[in-house]
Design a protein around this motif. Structure first.
Motif, PDB file in Angstrom:
ATOM      1  N   THR A 102       0.827  -1.205   0.000  1.00 13.02           N
ATOM      2  CA  THR A 102       0.000   0.000   0.000  1.00 13.02           C
ATOM      3  C   THR A 102       0.863   1.258   0.000  1.00 13.02           C
ATOM      4  O   THR A 102       0.585   2.214  -0.731  1.00 13.02           O
ATOM      5  N   ALA A 103       1.918   1.261   0.797  1.00 12.82           N
ATOM      6  CA  ALA A 103       2.766   2.452   0.904  1.00 12.82           C
ATOM      7  C   ALA A 103       3.533   2.734  -0.382  1.00 12.82           C
ATOM      8  O   ALA A 103       3.671   3.888  -0.792  1.00 12.82           O
ATOM      9  N   GLN A 104       4.020   1.676  -1.021  1.00 13.96           N
ATOM     10  CA  GLN A 104       4.908   1.866  -2.166  1.00 13.96           C
ATOM     11  C   GLN A 104       4.169   2.156  -3.468  1.00 13.96           C
ATOM     12  O   GLN A 104       4.597   3.011  -4.250  1.00 13.96           O
ATOM     13  N   VAL A 105       3.089   1.415  -3.743  1.00 17.62           N
ATOM     14  CA  VAL A 105       2.414   1.583  -5.038  1.00 17.62           C
ATOM     15  C   VAL A 105       0.936   1.906  -4.918  1.00 17.62           C
ATOM     16  O   VAL A 105       0.218   1.944  -5.910  1.00 17.62           O
ATOM     17  N   GLY A 106       0.455   2.119  -3.698  1.00 16.92           N
ATOM     18  CA  GLY A 106      -0.934   2.528  -3.541  1.00 16.92           C
ATOM     19  C   GLY A 106      -1.946   1.420  -3.690  1.00 16.92           C
ATOM     20  O   GLY A 106      -3.113   1.674  -3.974  1.00 16.92           O
ATOM     21  N   GLY A 107      -1.515   0.171  -3.489  1.00 14.93           N
ATOM     22  CA  GLY A 107      -2.475  -0.931  -3.499  1.00 14.93           C
ATOM     23  C   GLY A 107      -3.503  -0.754  -2.399  1.00 14.93           C
ATOM     24  O   GLY A 107      -3.188  -0.249  -1.314  1.00 14.93           O
ATOM     25  N   LEU A 108      -4.735  -1.153  -2.654  1.00  3.97           N
ATOM     26  CA  LEU A 108      -5.809  -0.933  -1.683  1.00  3.97           C
ATOM     27  C   LEU A 108      -5.552  -1.693  -0.387  1.00  3.97           C
ATOM     28  O   LEU A 108      -5.355  -2.913  -0.397  1.00  3.97           O
ATOM     29  N   ALA A 109      -5.607  -0.969   0.728  1.00  8.11           N
ATOM     30  CA  ALA A 109      -5.402  -1.599   2.032  1.00  8.11           C
ATOM     31  C   ALA A 109      -6.481  -2.636   2.327  1.00  8.11           C
ATOM     32  O   ALA A 109      -6.236  -3.613   3.046  1.00  8.11           O
ATOM     33  N   SER A 110      -7.668  -2.453   1.764  1.00  7.07           N
ATOM     34  CA  SER A 110      -8.757  -3.399   1.989  1.00  7.07           C
ATOM     35  C   SER A 110      -8.500  -4.744   1.319  1.00  7.07           C
ATOM     36  O   SER A 110      -9.020  -5.774   1.750  1.00  7.07           O
ATOM     37  N   PHE A 111      -7.684  -4.752   0.268  1.00  2.55           N
ATOM     38  CA  PHE A 111      -7.400  -5.970  -0.494  1.00  2.55           C
ATOM     39  C   PHE A 111      -6.038  -6.578  -0.147  1.00  2.55           C
ATOM     40  O   PHE A 111      -5.808  -7.764  -0.331  1.00  2.55           O
ATOM     41  N   ALA A 112      -5.145  -5.760   0.393  1.00  2.00           N
ATOM     42  CA  ALA A 112      -3.759  -6.180   0.602  1.00  2.00           C
ATOM     43  C   ALA A 112      -3.592  -7.422   1.480  1.00  2.00           C
ATOM     44  O   ALA A 112      -2.817  -8.315   1.143  1.00  2.00           O
ATOM     45  N   PRO A 113      -4.287  -7.541   2.628  1.00  2.00           N
ATOM     46  CA  PRO A 113      -4.099  -8.743   3.448  1.00  2.00           C
ATOM     47  C   PRO A 113      -4.511 -10.020   2.722  1.00  2.00           C
ATOM     48  O   PRO A 113      -3.815 -11.043   2.803  1.00  2.00           O
ATOM     49  N   GLN A 114      -5.628  -9.967   2.011  1.00  2.00           N
ATOM     50  CA  GLN A 114      -6.095 -11.133   1.261  1.00  2.00           C
ATOM     51  C   GLN A 114      -5.098 -11.506   0.168  1.00  2.00           C
ATOM     52  O   GLN A 114      -4.764 -12.678  -0.029  1.00  2.00           O
ATOM     53  N   MET A 115      -4.594 -10.514  -0.532  1.00  2.00           N
ATOM     54  CA  MET A 115      -3.657 -10.742  -1.618  1.00  2.00           C
ATOM     55  C   MET A 115      -2.377 -11.407  -1.122  1.00  2.00           C
ATOM     56  O   MET A 115      -1.897 -12.392  -1.701  1.00  2.00           O
ATOM     57  N   HIS A 116      -1.835 -10.892  -0.030  1.00  2.00           N
ATOM     58  CA  HIS A 116      -0.557 -11.405   0.444  1.00  2.00           C
ATOM     59  C   HIS A 116      -0.712 -12.702   1.235  1.00  2.00           C
ATOM     60  O   HIS A 116       0.169 -13.567   1.180  1.00  2.00           O
ATOM     61  N   GLY A 117      -1.816 -12.846   1.928  1.00  4.34           N
ATOM     62  CA  GLY A 117      -2.084 -14.126   2.585  1.00  4.34           C
ATOM     63  C   GLY A 117      -2.249 -15.244   1.565  1.00  4.34           C
ATOM     64  O   GLY A 117      -1.735 -16.356   1.740  1.00  4.34           O
ATOM     65  N   GLY A 118      -2.941 -14.946   0.477  1.00  2.99           N
ATOM     66  CA  GLY A 118      -3.101 -15.930  -0.590  1.00  2.99           C
ATOM     67  C   GLY A 118      -1.781 -16.287  -1.238  1.00  2.99           C
ATOM     68  O   GLY A 118      -1.534 -17.452  -1.593  1.00  2.99           O
ATOM     69  N   ALA A 119      -0.909 -15.287  -1.389  1.00  3.49           N
ATOM     70  CA  ALA A 119       0.403 -15.545  -1.984  1.00  3.49           C
ATOM     71  C   ALA A 119       1.222 -16.500  -1.119  1.00  3.49           C
ATOM     72  O   ALA A 119       1.899 -17.402  -1.634  1.00  3.49           O
ATOM     73  N   VAL A 120       1.160 -16.328   0.198  1.00  4.33           N
ATOM     74  CA  VAL A 120       1.900 -17.214   1.097  1.00  4.33           C
ATOM     75  C   VAL A 120       1.353 -18.639   1.015  1.00  4.33           C
ATOM     76  O   VAL A 120       2.123 -19.612   1.023  1.00  4.33           O
ATOM     77  N   MET A 121       0.043 -18.778   0.918  1.00  5.14           N
ATOM     78  CA  MET A 121      -0.533 -20.119   0.745  1.00  5.14           C
ATOM     79  C   MET A 121       0.010 -20.780  -0.523  1.00  5.14           C
ATOM     80  O   MET A 121       0.310 -21.974  -0.548  1.00  5.14           O
TER      81      MET A 121
END
Length: 493
Positions: A102-121
């Motif tokens: 979110t800080a670096q490229v403005g990705g939505l904070a509402s979507f960021a946890p889901q996106m990165h949690g899914g990536a770790v899975m």
């Protein structure tokens, strides 16, 4: 470096250093990279910048770790177990990864946890391949007693990731390379280096051998130097087609291996059986995902002429209802573009589009946002498929609506592109979706939207790339196949 800075909620230990040979070392360049928030236009992070000598130092350490270290000959099951621990470590840092994005490229904070949690899975799935991939197989032979096929690590890998999804893309490259027995040099985008720092800390935390994983954030000239280094056996790159062509040329000059996941201009064919309003909802809301900065984005929509105007009006209605705002606002649907040059690029294409197509809605900066790299969701209608806005990747929330004579013409238009990364058909007929999907020249294809599943093969036809990532196919680019013809069966098989 004279100063260090990381965004709130991101706890990188050594942003002023590089990770080379198992140690956090000072740069030889003495330079730093500044990261600017696309929401506020203020500097939110500073990290070390690797120069050409730093790149060479990383290659030397990765080369030593591959040629003389234990990692390439460590049993795949042991590599898998260590990588699973690494994924579990990264799972604990998902909030930091989300905040960094979110800080670096403005990705939505509402979507960021889901996106990165899914990536770790997904990383856990890659690690598990170490237990199932056929690294060594016995095959029938008409010539010898025992024929063995061995898949051995390709060598030292330069992993170069883009700024739009920096964690998932870089981590996937790292995990596929490591589970295969390769050593890795991470070269993140200079706009998004923080995720790679966290990946390096994960490797350090689980005890990867020295030199197996290295980190060198750098700008274009130093990156080109890295790719050109003869100690690099393979380059895995995700980014623009222009940069991919350069990397492909450099690798070809010395027969180095490369995997290239490049740009796209993917088409969604709206079939006549699909309701206009439903199509408008899919198309209007898809183009705003990650501010349209997705290589597999459905940025062209193809519809028969008699439905074109009605669909244009419906998409415009959806776009006008999109809430534009700061990334941290949970109600925001469309955040900023990642950087100033990206905003300028999109604005240039909007001006180009005005010359050849009908601007239905959008095209300007939102009146209520007086700071940040924001632009309205934009729809062009009656687009000529030969025009620049239809043929070139814009990488922003700009949708081109293209009229077709009929379904056959729509398929022709979809294929009339130098790219071939993704595609879709909007239809309620699964048989038609399969039939059309088989005829569209793209590496991926989905029914009723932009469908992506990174645990399955992902990559492109034509100028959208070479090779595949995802699933078991994701390991193949990181191994070389060796045939052994023996007079007897070895006891160690």
């Amino acid at each position: 470096m004279t100063s260090t800075l990381t965004p709130e909620g991101v706890n990188v230990r050594h942003p002023d250093r590089l990770f080379i040979g198992g140690d956090w070392v000072e740069t030889l360049s003495g330079r730093e990279i500044e990261i600017v928030s696309p929401n506020s236009e203020e500097v939110v992070a500073r990290v070390a910048e690797a120069g050409e000598k730093d790149m060479d130092r990383a290659v030397e350490n990765a080369r030593e770790a591959f040629d003389n270290g234990p990692w390439p000959t460590t049993p795949p099951q042991e590599r898998a177990a260590l990588l699973m621990k690494m994924a579990e470590y990264l799972e604990t840092r998902v909030p930091e990864l989300a905040a960094a994005w979110t800080a670096q490229v403005g990705g939505l904070a509402s979507f960021a946890p889901q996106m990165h949690g899914g990536a770790v899975m997904g990383l856990k799935g890659i690690a598990a391949l170490g237990n199932t991939f056929p690294f060594v197989e016995k095959k029938p032979s008409v010539m010898v007693d025992t024929a063995i096929i061995a898949r051995e690590p390709v060598g030292v890998v330069a992993a170069i990731a883009p700024w739009n999804a920096p964690f998932g893309i870089m981590a996937n490259k790292v995990f596929y390379a490591l589970v295969s027995g390769c050593t890795v040099i991470m070269k993140p985008s200079p706009e998004t280096p923080l995720e790679a720092y966290i990946i390096a800390e994960a490797g350090e935390a689980v005890g990867l051998p020295a030199g197996v994983l290295n980190l060198v954030p750098g700008e274009r000239e130093a990156s080109d130097h890295l790719v050109s280094n003869p100690g690099i056996d393979k380059v895995t790159f995700t980014g623009s087609t222009a940069a991919g062509k350069r990397i492909g040329e450099v690798c070809a000059s010395r027969i180095a291996r490369c995997t290239l996941e490049l740009g796209g201009k993917s088409a969604a064919i709206v079939r006549d059986d699909f309701p206009i309003e439903a199509a408008a909802q899919i198309l209007g809301n898809t183009i705003t995902i990650m501010s349209g900065q997705v290589c597999a984005m459905l940025s062209r929509a193809v519809v028969t002429k008699d439905r074109h105007d009605e669909l244009a009006d419906a998409i415009a209605g959806v776009m006008k209802g999109i809430k534009i705002g700061h990334s941290e606002d949970p109600s925001t649907q469309l955040g900023p573009l990642a950087m100033k040059r990206q905003l300028e690029r999109v604005e240039m294409y909007v001006e180009e589009g005005r010359k050849t197509a009908d601007l239905v809605t959008g095209g300007g900066r939102p009146a209520h946002m007086n700071k940040g790299y924001f632009i309205e969701p934009t729809l062009f209608a009656n687009v000529d498929n030969q025009s620049r806005i239809a043929q070139e990747e814009i990488f922003g929330p700009v949708l081109c609506l293209i009229p077709a004579e009929d379904e056959e013409d729509a398929i022709r238009i979809a294929n009339e592109s130098n790219f071939g990364l993704n595609g879709s058909v909007l239809t309620n007929d699964a048989d038609a979706a399969y039939r059309i999907g088989r005829r569209v020249r793209s590496g991926g294809f989905g029914q009723n939207g932009m469908k992506l599943e990174f645990g399955l093969p992902f990559g492109g036809f034509k100028q959208s790339g070479i090779g595949r990532e995802g699933g078991e196919e994701g390991i193949w680019p990181y191994v070389e196949t060796k045939t052994l013809l023996l007079d007897g069966e070895p006891t160690s098989l």
